[in-house]
Write a protein that holds these residues in place. Sequence first.
Motif, PDB file in Angstrom:
ATOM      1  N   ALA A 201     -87.890  63.032  56.554  1.00 35.50           N
ATOM      2  CA  ALA A 201     -88.641  62.100  55.723  1.00 35.50           C
ATOM      3  C   ALA A 201     -88.439  60.668  56.192  1.00 35.50           C
ATOM      4  N   TYR A 202     -87.246  60.362  56.679  1.00 33.95           N
ATOM      5  CA  TYR A 202     -86.901  58.984  57.038  1.00 33.95           C
ATOM      6  C   TYR A 202     -87.688  58.478  58.247  1.00 33.95           C
ATOM      7  N   LEU A 203     -87.826  59.287  59.279  1.00 28.75           N
ATOM      8  CA  LEU A 203     -88.403  58.813  60.536  1.00 28.75           C
ATOM      9  C   LEU A 203     -89.830  58.279  60.390  1.00 28.75           C
ATOM     10  N   PRO A 204     -90.774  59.014  59.769  1.00 32.51           N
ATOM     11  CA  PRO A 204     -92.121  58.436  59.618  1.00 32.51           C
ATOM     12  C   PRO A 204     -92.165  57.254  58.660  1.00 32.51           C
ATOM     13  N   ILE A 205     -91.292  57.247  57.647  1.00 30.74           N
ATOM     14  CA  ILE A 205     -91.267  56.117  56.718  1.00 30.74           C
ATOM     15  C   ILE A 205     -90.756  54.870  57.422  1.00 30.74           C
ATOM     16  N   ALA A 206     -89.675  54.995  58.181  1.00 31.60           N
ATOM     17  CA  ALA A 206     -89.124  53.859  58.913  1.00 31.60           C
ATOM     18  C   ALA A 206     -90.106  53.365  59.970  1.00 31.60           C
ATOM     19  N   ALA A 207     -90.786  54.297  60.654  1.00 30.74           N
ATOM     20  CA  ALA A 207     -91.768  53.898  61.664  1.00 30.74           C
ATOM     21  C   ALA A 207     -92.912  53.111  61.035  1.00 30.74           C
ATOM     22  N   ARG A 208     -93.366  53.550  59.868  1.00 31.32           N
ATOM     23  CA  ARG A 208     -94.429  52.828  59.171  1.00 31.32           C
ATOM     24  C   ARG A 208     -93.954  51.447  58.720  1.00 31.32           C
ATOM     25  N   LEU A 209     -92.742  51.374  58.208  1.00 29.18           N
ATOM     26  CA  LEU A 209     -92.216  50.106  57.712  1.00 29.18           C
ATOM     27  C   LEU A 209     -92.038  49.094  58.842  1.00 29.18           C
ATOM     28  N   GLN A 210     -91.645  49.572  60.026  1.00 27.63           N
ATOM     29  CA  GLN A 210     -91.470  48.682  61.167  1.00 27.63           C
ATOM     30  C   GLN A 210     -92.789  48.061  61.606  1.00 27.63           C
ATOM     31  N   GLY A 211     -93.902  48.732  61.296  1.00 32.40           N
ATOM     32  CA  GLY A 211     -95.213  48.223  61.670  1.00 32.40           C
ATOM     33  C   GLY A 211     -95.824  47.283  60.645  1.00 32.40           C
ATOM     34  N   ILE A 212     -95.108  47.000  59.564  1.00 32.39           N
ATOM     35  CA  ILE A 212     -95.610  46.111  58.507  1.00 32.39           C
ATOM     36  C   ILE A 212     -94.929  44.757  58.644  1.00 32.39           C
ATOM     37  N   GLU A 213     -95.718  43.714  58.827  1.00 32.43           N
ATOM     38  CA  GLU A 213     -95.166  42.366  58.948  1.00 32.43           C
ATOM     39  C   GLU A 213     -94.540  41.937  57.617  1.00 32.43           C
ATOM     40  N   ASP A 214     -93.419  41.237  57.690  1.00 32.93           N
ATOM     41  CA  ASP A 214     -92.772  40.784  56.461  1.00 32.93           C
ATOM     42  C   ASP A 214     -93.463  39.575  55.832  1.00 32.93           C
ATOM     43  N   THR A 215     -94.530  39.099  56.481  1.00 35.43           N
ATOM     44  CA  THR A 215     -95.264  37.957  55.926  1.00 35.43           C
ATOM     45  C   THR A 215     -95.934  38.298  54.595  1.00 35.43           C
ATOM     46  N   TYR A 216     -96.296  39.566  54.401  1.00 32.64           N
ATOM     47  CA  TYR A 216     -96.915  39.975  53.136  1.00 32.64           C
ATOM     48  C   TYR A 216     -95.942  39.764  51.973  1.00 32.64           C
TER      49      TYR A 216
END
Length: 266
Positions: A150-165
Amino acid sequence: MKGLRHYPGFLPMTIGCLVLLYAPLIVVMVYSFNGSNSITTWGGFSLHWYVDVFTGLEAARFGAAARNSLSIAFLAASGATLIAVAAAVAMVRGGQFRGKQATFALINLPLMVPEIVIAVSTLIFFSAIGLSTGYLTILLAHLTFCIPFAYLPIAARLQGIEDTYEQAARDLYATRWQAFRLILLPLMMPGIMSGYLLAFIISLDDFIITNFVKGAGMETLPTAIFGSVKQGIKPNIMAISTLMLLTSVLFVTLAYLINRKGQKTP
């Protein structure tokens, strides 16, 4: 520069690997529609064994095992996904902290350790703390084992989200919880769904760990199939195996499509 497929022997090796991997599955699927009682003699196309799965002499046993498998998979995947979300936020958004690399290795440890080792060590641990084997021990073992999936796809998705939001939300006086719940969580949802589906199917299909920690009288669908096969391979087992295979393919495909769609969104 030549592509990999242009190297000598690549195509025959690829075909050979595909045949070794998928030919047995195709044979099982084909003979699940066999009208004969024999598992080697073709007796014409028939859905008899699929009907037998739900109405035959072993239908009650396999039905109870399937309910156990589904409920355990649902609970284990749900718990693993919640833990994975918290772990991904801490690892990706938490910055540098002492023991970060060790924490990452610990999260992914079930992927690197042989499953038989995890099964034996889990059984020893449950015995040491005096926990009787059964439904609860299967659930706890599956919960632990499913976390990295469960962690790997969630972490991969989170890494692709800019923290500017999140920074924009904080600039507009949102609290950390509001920024997470209203901004980050919806953006993470494709990864969360993908991770949940992978964890669910890993739990549903697991045999080795389950067989060690299930205890007497407790069956899941993979262990029930194994117990039936020890008495001889029957055509209804091929039908059940085909249904499980199609379910696995469906869930893995959904996880892939959801994760792929999530990568296209900001």
